[in-house]
Design a protein around this motif. Sequence first.
Motif, PDB file in Angstrom:
ATOM      1  N   ARG A 131      -2.321  35.197 -60.079  1.00  0.00           N
ATOM      2  CA  ARG A 131      -2.832  36.567 -60.001  1.00  0.00           C
ATOM      3  C   ARG A 131      -3.821  36.610 -58.848  1.00  0.00           C
ATOM      4  O   ARG A 131      -4.819  35.876 -58.837  1.00  0.00           O
ATOM      5  N   THR A 132      -3.533  37.452 -57.870  1.00  0.00           N
ATOM      6  CA  THR A 132      -4.357  37.515 -56.661  1.00  0.00           C
ATOM      7  C   THR A 132      -5.692  38.190 -56.936  1.00  0.00           C
ATOM      8  O   THR A 132      -5.891  38.800 -57.988  1.00  0.00           O
ATOM      9  N   ILE A 133      -6.581  38.111 -55.967  1.00  0.00           N
ATOM     10  CA  ILE A 133      -7.890  38.740 -56.124  1.00  0.00           C
ATOM     11  C   ILE A 133      -7.778  40.267 -56.161  1.00  0.00           C
ATOM     12  O   ILE A 133      -8.670  40.935 -56.644  1.00  0.00           O
ATOM     13  N   GLN A 134      -6.631  40.800 -55.703  1.00  0.00           N
ATOM     14  CA  GLN A 134      -6.386  42.240 -55.805  1.00  0.00           C
ATOM     15  C   GLN A 134      -5.793  42.612 -57.166  1.00  0.00           C
ATOM     16  O   GLN A 134      -5.608  43.781 -57.455  1.00  0.00           O
ATOM     17  N   GLY A 135      -5.458  41.605 -57.984  1.00  0.00           N
ATOM     18  CA  GLY A 135      -4.893  41.865 -59.302  1.00  0.00           C
ATOM     19  C   GLY A 135      -3.379  41.869 -59.343  1.00  0.00           C
ATOM     20  O   GLY A 135      -2.786  42.080 -60.399  1.00  0.00           O
ATOM     21  N   ASP A 136      -2.722  41.627 -58.205  1.00  0.00           N
ATOM     22  CA  ASP A 136      -1.263  41.545 -58.159  1.00  0.00           C
ATOM     23  C   ASP A 136      -0.805  40.158 -58.598  1.00  0.00           C
ATOM     24  O   ASP A 136      -1.574  39.190 -58.560  1.00  0.00           O
ATOM     25  N   TYR A 137       0.458  40.059 -58.969  1.00  0.00           N
ATOM     26  CA  TYR A 137       1.046  38.770 -59.317  1.00  0.00           C
ATOM     27  C   TYR A 137       1.942  38.309 -58.178  1.00  0.00           C
ATOM     28  O   TYR A 137       2.700  39.096 -57.610  1.00  0.00           O
ATOM     29  N   VAL A 138       1.832  37.019 -57.837  1.00  0.00           N
ATOM     30  CA  VAL A 138       2.665  36.409 -56.807  1.00  0.00           C
ATOM     31  C   VAL A 138       3.258  35.127 -57.377  1.00  0.00           C
ATOM     32  O   VAL A 138       2.692  34.527 -58.306  1.00  0.00           O
ATOM     33  N   ALA A 139       4.385  34.724 -56.813  1.00  0.00           N
ATOM     34  CA  ALA A 139       5.038  33.498 -57.276  1.00  0.00           C
ATOM     35  C   ALA A 139       5.653  32.778 -56.092  1.00  0.00           C
ATOM     36  O   ALA A 139       6.192  33.415 -55.178  1.00  0.00           O
ATOM     37  N   ALA A 140       5.569  31.470 -56.104  1.00  0.00           N
ATOM     38  CA  ALA A 140       6.125  30.646 -55.029  1.00  0.00           C
ATOM     39  C   ALA A 140       6.506  29.285 -55.592  1.00  0.00           C
ATOM     40  O   ALA A 140       6.044  28.884 -56.665  1.00  0.00           O
ATOM     41  N   THR A 141       7.308  28.577 -54.848  1.00  0.00           N
ATOM     42  CA  THR A 141       7.657  27.215 -55.242  1.00  0.00           C
ATOM     43  C   THR A 141       6.436  26.309 -55.122  1.00  0.00           C
ATOM     44  O   THR A 141       5.561  26.557 -54.288  1.00  0.00           O
ATOM     45  N   VAL A 142       6.368  25.279 -55.941  1.00  0.00           N
ATOM     46  CA  VAL A 142       5.287  24.297 -55.818  1.00  0.00           C
ATOM     47  C   VAL A 142       5.663  23.199 -54.826  1.00  0.00           C
ATOM     48  O   VAL A 142       4.862  22.319 -54.553  1.00  0.00           O
ATOM     49  N   ILE A 143       6.876  23.271 -54.298  1.00  0.00           N
ATOM     50  CA  ILE A 143       7.357  22.250 -53.367  1.00  0.00           C
ATOM     51  C   ILE A 143       7.051  22.706 -51.944  1.00  0.00           C
ATOM     52  O   ILE A 143       7.608  23.682 -51.456  1.00  0.00           O
ATOM     53  N   CYS A 144       6.171  21.999 -51.293  1.00  0.00           N
ATOM     54  CA  CYS A 144       5.726  22.363 -49.955  1.00  0.00           C
ATOM     55  C   CYS A 144       6.856  22.190 -48.941  1.00  0.00           C
ATOM     56  O   CYS A 144       7.585  21.199 -48.979  1.00  0.00           O
ATOM     57  N   SER A 145       6.956  23.135 -48.031  1.00  0.00           N
ATOM     58  CA  SER A 145       7.981  23.066 -46.993  1.00  0.00           C
ATOM     59  C   SER A 145       7.660  22.006 -45.944  1.00  0.00           C
ATOM     60  O   SER A 145       8.533  21.597 -45.192  1.00  0.00           O
ATOM     61  N   HIS A 146       6.442  21.532 -45.905  1.00  0.00           N
ATOM     62  CA  HIS A 146       6.034  20.540 -44.896  1.00  0.00           C
ATOM     63  C   HIS A 146       6.677  19.179 -45.148  1.00  0.00           C
ATOM     64  O   HIS A 146       7.327  18.640 -44.271  1.00  0.00           O
ATOM     65  N   GLU A 147       6.517  18.639 -46.343  1.00  0.00           N
ATOM     66  CA  GLU A 147       7.085  17.323 -46.650  1.00  0.00           C
ATOM     67  C   GLU A 147       7.682  17.259 -48.046  1.00  0.00           C
ATOM     68  O   GLU A 147       7.792  16.186 -48.621  1.00  0.00           O
ATOM     69  N   GLN A 148       8.049  18.400 -48.608  1.00  0.00           N
ATOM     70  CA  GLN A 148       8.755  18.481 -49.876  1.00  0.00           C
ATOM     71  C   GLN A 148       7.996  17.852 -51.042  1.00  0.00           C
ATOM     72  O   GLN A 148       8.598  17.372 -51.984  1.00  0.00           O
ATOM     73  N   GLN A 149       6.681  17.857 -51.000  1.00  0.00           N
ATOM     74  CA  GLN A 149       5.893  17.336 -52.118  1.00  0.00           C
ATOM     75  C   GLN A 149       5.512  18.475 -53.060  1.00  0.00           C
ATOM     76  O   GLN A 149       5.280  19.594 -52.628  1.00  0.00           O
ATOM     77  N   ARG A 150       5.440  18.174 -54.336  1.00  0.00           N
ATOM     78  CA  ARG A 150       5.069  19.174 -55.359  1.00  0.00           C
ATOM     79  C   ARG A 150       3.549  19.251 -55.476  1.00  0.00           C
ATOM     80  O   ARG A 150       2.965  18.864 -56.476  1.00  0.00           O
ATOM     81  N   LYS A 151       2.931  19.786 -54.464  1.00  0.00           N
ATOM     82  CA  LYS A 151       1.464  19.797 -54.396  1.00  0.00           C
ATOM     83  C   LYS A 151       0.886  21.167 -54.079  1.00  0.00           C
ATOM     84  O   LYS A 151      -0.275  21.287 -53.725  1.00  0.00           O
ATOM     85  N   VAL A 152       1.670  22.230 -54.191  1.00  0.00           N
ATOM     86  CA  VAL A 152       1.171  23.560 -53.855  1.00  0.00           C
ATOM     87  C   VAL A 152       0.371  24.132 -55.020  1.00  0.00           C
ATOM     88  O   VAL A 152       0.805  24.075 -56.172  1.00  0.00           O
ATOM     89  N   VAL A 153      -0.810  24.659 -54.714  1.00  0.00           N
ATOM     90  CA  VAL A 153      -1.679  25.326 -55.684  1.00  0.00           C
ATOM     91  C   VAL A 153      -2.066  26.681 -55.104  1.00  0.00           C
ATOM     92  O   VAL A 153      -1.774  26.981 -53.954  1.00  0.00           O
ATOM     93  N   TYR A 154      -2.732  27.478 -55.914  1.00  0.00           N
ATOM     94  CA  TYR A 154      -3.214  28.772 -55.435  1.00  0.00           C
ATOM     95  C   TYR A 154      -4.711  28.678 -55.208  1.00  0.00           C
ATOM     96  O   TYR A 154      -5.459  28.276 -56.092  1.00  0.00           O
ATOM     97  N   ASP A 155      -5.140  29.041 -54.012  1.00  0.00           N
ATOM     98  CA  ASP A 155      -6.558  29.023 -53.638  1.00  0.00           C
ATOM     99  C   ASP A 155      -7.081  30.448 -53.745  1.00  0.00           C
ATOM    100  O   ASP A 155      -6.874  31.270 -52.848  1.00  0.00           O
ATOM    101  N   ASP A 156      -7.743  30.749 -54.847  1.00  0.00           N
ATOM    102  CA  ASP A 156      -8.185  32.129 -55.076  1.00  0.00           C
ATOM    103  C   ASP A 156      -9.314  32.541 -54.136  1.00  0.00           C
ATOM    104  O   ASP A 156      -9.454  33.724 -53.829  1.00  0.00           O
ATOM    105  N   ASP A 157     -10.102  31.612 -53.644  1.00  0.00           N
ATOM    106  CA  ASP A 157     -11.163  31.968 -52.697  1.00  0.00           C
ATOM    107  C   ASP A 157     -10.594  32.547 -51.402  1.00  0.00           C
ATOM    108  O   ASP A 157     -11.188  33.433 -50.798  1.00  0.00           O
ATOM    109  N   LYS A 158      -9.449  32.041 -50.993  1.00  0.00           N
ATOM    110  CA  LYS A 158      -8.839  32.486 -49.734  1.00  0.00           C
ATOM    111  C   LYS A 158      -7.599  33.349 -49.968  1.00  0.00           C
ATOM    112  O   LYS A 158      -6.982  33.795 -49.006  1.00  0.00           O
ATOM    113  N   ASN A 159      -7.228  33.561 -51.234  1.00  0.00           N
ATOM    114  CA  ASN A 159      -6.069  34.374 -51.579  1.00  0.00           C
ATOM    115  C   ASN A 159      -4.807  33.855 -50.887  1.00  0.00           C
ATOM    116  O   ASN A 159      -4.069  34.609 -50.239  1.00  0.00           O
TER     117      ASN A 159
END
Length: 136
Positions: A66-94
């Motif tokens: 849930r973004t700081i604007q209150g919207d919902y977003v969804a994405a894969t946790v698999i990073c496109s850089h090196e295919q690692q499952r390390k993606v998180v949501y950084d709410d400070d930077k949206n």
Amino acid sequence: MQRRDFLLRISAGAAAGLAATSLGSCLSQPENPQNTPVDFTLDLSQFPQLNRTGGFLIKDNVLVARTIQGDYVAATVICSHEQQRKVVYDDDKNQFHCTAHDARFDSRGKGLNSNGKRNLTVYNTQLNGNDLRVYS
């Protein structure tokens, strides 16, 4: 057999074995989960972390936030850089952030730095009452 001929035969055999092993490992890799269709619904009353801005959860390799604007977003946790499952949501930077190599993506999946240049797979969200549908 001379020493030179022996060494040439051994190195040719070793190179062929190495090539076969390398190619075999490429062929046996599992299908990339990013190409798998996504379609599930979350009952938001069951997931309190999504009732506050900046909250997120991971379900079936999909990060829902849930973004700081209150919207919902969804994405894969698999990073496109090196295919690692390390993606998180950084709410400070949206934005989405891969903790492995600092790849950063905006809430639409667009890469924001050189490690994120391949963009991130994002999914659609649809809110209907207390049900949040996430789909590709």
